[in-house]
Write an enzyme that holds these catalytic residues in place. Structure first.
Site, PDB file in Angstrom:
ATOM      1  N   ASN A  34       4.723 -34.730 -78.512  1.00 37.91           N
ATOM      2  CA  ASN A  34       4.285 -35.932 -78.297  1.00 37.91           C
ATOM      3  C   ASN A  34       2.652 -36.346 -78.539  1.00 37.91           C
ATOM      4  O   ASN A  34       2.141 -35.766 -78.031  1.00 37.91           O
ATOM      5  CB  ASN A  34       4.613 -36.372 -76.649  1.00 37.91           C
ATOM      6  CG  ASN A  34       4.118 -37.403 -76.144  1.00 37.91           C
ATOM      7  OD1 ASN A  34       3.741 -38.689 -76.841  1.00 37.91           O
ATOM      8  ND2 ASN A  34       3.644 -37.442 -74.956  1.00 37.91           N
TER       9      ASN A  34
ATOM     10  N   HIS B 211       7.504 -41.014 -68.955  1.00 39.78           N
ATOM     11  CA  HIS B 211       6.374 -40.130 -69.040  1.00 39.78           C
ATOM     12  C   HIS B 211       5.245 -40.473 -67.741  1.00 39.78           C
ATOM     13  O   HIS B 211       5.144 -41.525 -67.481  1.00 39.78           O
ATOM     14  CB  HIS B 211       5.853 -40.410 -70.243  1.00 39.78           C
ATOM     15  CG  HIS B 211       4.801 -39.164 -70.608  1.00 39.78           C
ATOM     16  ND1 HIS B 211       3.507 -39.060 -70.187  1.00 39.78           N
ATOM     17  CD2 HIS B 211       4.865 -37.921 -71.295  1.00 39.78           C
ATOM     18  CE1 HIS B 211       2.661 -37.831 -70.500  1.00 39.78           C
ATOM     19  NE2 HIS B 211       3.630 -37.159 -71.088  1.00 39.78           N
TER      20      HIS B 211
ATOM     21  N   SER C 293       0.861 -28.364 -70.839  1.00 41.38           N
ATOM     22  CA  SER C 293       0.228 -27.245 -71.340  1.00 41.38           C
ATOM     23  C   SER C 293       0.904 -25.968 -71.983  1.00 41.38           C
ATOM     24  O   SER C 293       0.619 -25.024 -71.840  1.00 41.38           O
ATOM     25  CB  SER C 293      -0.767 -26.603 -70.090  1.00 41.38           C
ATOM     26  OG  SER C 293      -1.687 -27.598 -69.483  1.00 41.38           O
TER      27      SER C 293
END
Length: 263
Positions: free
Chosen positions: A13, A105, A221
């Site tokens: 993304n 999202h 992450s």
């Protein structure tokens, strides 16, 4: 639950990064990097999610050079057409050979106030146009403390898929909001706990076959140093990668996670 071999999906993304010229250069470099390591796209699917302004350029490159990368979009309008300034319809994306569409999202939910209902409408619009919605779910640190790890993701998933036909294909991306961009990923065990709960809920909502076939991604992450540990988990089928997907070398190492997975 029946056994189904789920093809891992590594999705990048890009968020609001890279103009269309930078996107072309990036995709070329990524394709070369994966070609150099003889990546098998049938073994691990790789998708990129550029900004809207890059989609046509990337689609043209993928088609012209017959590249095996899959194209995704970062959002979609729940509306089919009309006076919706700034929106992009599912039909427009489908014409660009987009396969996947992110919906829900956390940056859309929290930054743009998108409700579970809106996310479900977007998922339905994408599916009706022949694309696969990637339904993003996840909890904030406050949610985690108040409700536990799985409660909010389960409610978000259920609200979205109730708007989809019974036979619809979709992907679930679990992204704990507290991990996104923080450099502090969930542990593999935390990711597995939520992914397992999501799959068990899917079994109740859509039956054993759909639960077994649906891919559940982890995002937050993700890096080359931790991807293998996530992919060892039985209910984690890939990753939705943010910042690391903008670095060719790092993203290609994430894609090649199988080289680092040990029993």
């Amino acid at each position: 639950m029946p056994f189904v071999e789920r093809t891992p999906l590594i999705a990048g993304n890009w968020k609001m990064n890279l103009d269309h010229l930078q996107a072309i250069a990036f995709v070329q470099k990524l394709s070369w990097a994966l070609k150099d390591v003889k990546h098998d796209f049938g073994d691990v699917e790789v998708a990129v999610f550029p900004p809207f302004t890059d989609l046509r350029s990337v689609q043209t490159l993928l088609a012209a050079d017959k590249l095996a990368l899959t194209l995704g979009a970062q959002d979609v309008s729940p509306q089919q057409a009309g006076a919706f300034t700034g929106d992009v319809s599912a039909a427009m994306l489908a014409k660009l050979e987009v396969k996947y569409v992110l919906v829900g999202h956390s940056e859309r939910r929290h930054g743009h106030g998108e409700s579970n209902e809106t996310v479900g409408e977007k998922a339905r619009a994408a599916q009706a146009a022949g694309m696969v919605p990637v339904i993003c779910v996840g909890e904030t640190s406050e949610d985690l403390e108040a409700h536990g790890a799985a409660a909010i993701p389960l409610a978000q998933m259920q609200a979205a898929i109730t708007q989809l036909p019974a036979n619809a294909e979709f992907v679930i991306a679990y992204e704990p909001v507290w991990a996104i961009g923080s450099g502090q990923a969930a542990t593999p065990e935390q990711a597995e706990e939520v992914a397992r709960a999501l799959r068990e809920a899917l079994r109740d909502l859509r039956g054993d076959d759909r639960a077994a076939a649906t891919r559940i991604l982890y995002g937050g992450s993700v890096a080359s140093q931790n991807i293998a540990a996530f992919m060892r988990q039985p209910n984690v089928d890939g990753a939705l990668v943010g910042g690391a997907s903008l670095k060719v070398d790092e993203f290609s190492r994430i894609v090649q996670f199988k080289k680092h997975v040990t029993a």
